[in-house]
Design a protein around this motif. Structure first.
Motif, mmCIF file in Angstrom:
data_model
loop_
_atom_site.group_PDB
_atom_site.id
_atom_site.type_symbol
_atom_site.label_atom_id
_atom_site.label_comp_id
_atom_site.label_asym_id
_atom_site.label_seq_id
_atom_site.Cartn_x
_atom_site.Cartn_y
_atom_site.Cartn_z
ATOM 1 N N TRP A 1 3.884 4.908 -2.254
ATOM 2 C CA TRP A 1 3.132 5.167 -0.855
ATOM 3 C C TRP A 1 1.662 5.488 -1.044
ATOM 4 C CZ3 TRP A 1 4.448 8.608 -5.058
ATOM 5 C CH2 TRP A 1 3.054 9.661 -5.426
ATOM 6 N N SER B 1 6.966 4.514 1.259
ATOM 7 C CA SER B 1 7.344 2.712 1.114
ATOM 8 C C SER B 1 8.146 2.405 0.934
ATOM 9 C CB SER B 1 5.962 2.031 1.652
ATOM 10 O OG SER B 1 5.658 1.925 -0.071
ATOM 11 N N SER C 1 -3.020 7.657 3.453
ATOM 12 C CA SER C 1 -1.970 8.174 5.360
ATOM 13 C C SER C 1 -2.159 9.530 5.598
ATOM 14 C CB SER C 1 -0.715 7.199 5.390
ATOM 15 O OG SER C 1 -0.170 8.248 4.588
ATOM 16 N N THR D 1 2.103 8.082 3.814
ATOM 17 C CA THR D 1 3.760 8.013 3.697
ATOM 18 C C THR D 1 4.255 6.968 2.790
ATOM 19 O OG1 THR D 1 2.384 7.458 6.442
ATOM 20 C CG2 THR D 1 4.626 6.294 5.952
ATOM 21 N N ASN E 1 0.020 11.565 5.889
ATOM 22 C CA ASN E 1 0.991 12.512 5.078
ATOM 23 C C ASN E 1 1.643 12.011 3.821
ATOM 24 O OD1 ASN E 1 0.922 14.346 7.035
ATOM 25 N ND2 ASN E 1 2.522 12.820 8.527
#
Length: 108
Positions: A38, A48, A42, A46, A44
């Motif tokens: 992740w 990947s 970011s 995010t 939250n």
């Protein structure tokens, strides 16, 4: 932590059990009942990439382990292998600044 060495594990209960890319942009670990990569900055975190998105692991006692034989495995609370790289020469795993998780042998 910058690399996961042979014989080591990341545990779902320990929020500090993560791999971090050298630039700090990506993190790898057990997140939301899965093994994921992740974006660390970011809002939250995010995601990947997720291993076995269709088969979640238990929120307790699950772990990502680099076995002594070089195989990287995601193990559920009941010791069932959920996901595996099926490798046998890996010395360590690390996350790059590109967000790629790489498995390295003793020659790099």
């Amino acid at each position: 932590m910058q690399r996961l060495n042979r014989g080591s594990s990341l545990h779902v209960e320990s929020h500090s059990d993560i791999l971090v890319s050298p630039d700090g942009l990506y993190e790898v670990g057990l997140n939301a009942y899965s093994f994921a990569i992740w974006f660390s900055n970011s809002a939250n975190q995010t995601v990947s990439w997720i291993a076995r998105r269709d088969r979640r692991v238990n929120g307790r006692r699950s772990r990502l382990s680099l076995w002594k034989d070089g195989n990287l495995v995601l193990i559920d609370a009941n010791d069932a292998v959920i996901w595996s790289t099926n490798t046998n020469s890996t010395s360590y795993a690390e996350i790059l600044d590109t967000g790629n998780l790489v498995l390295r042998d003793c020659n790099g």
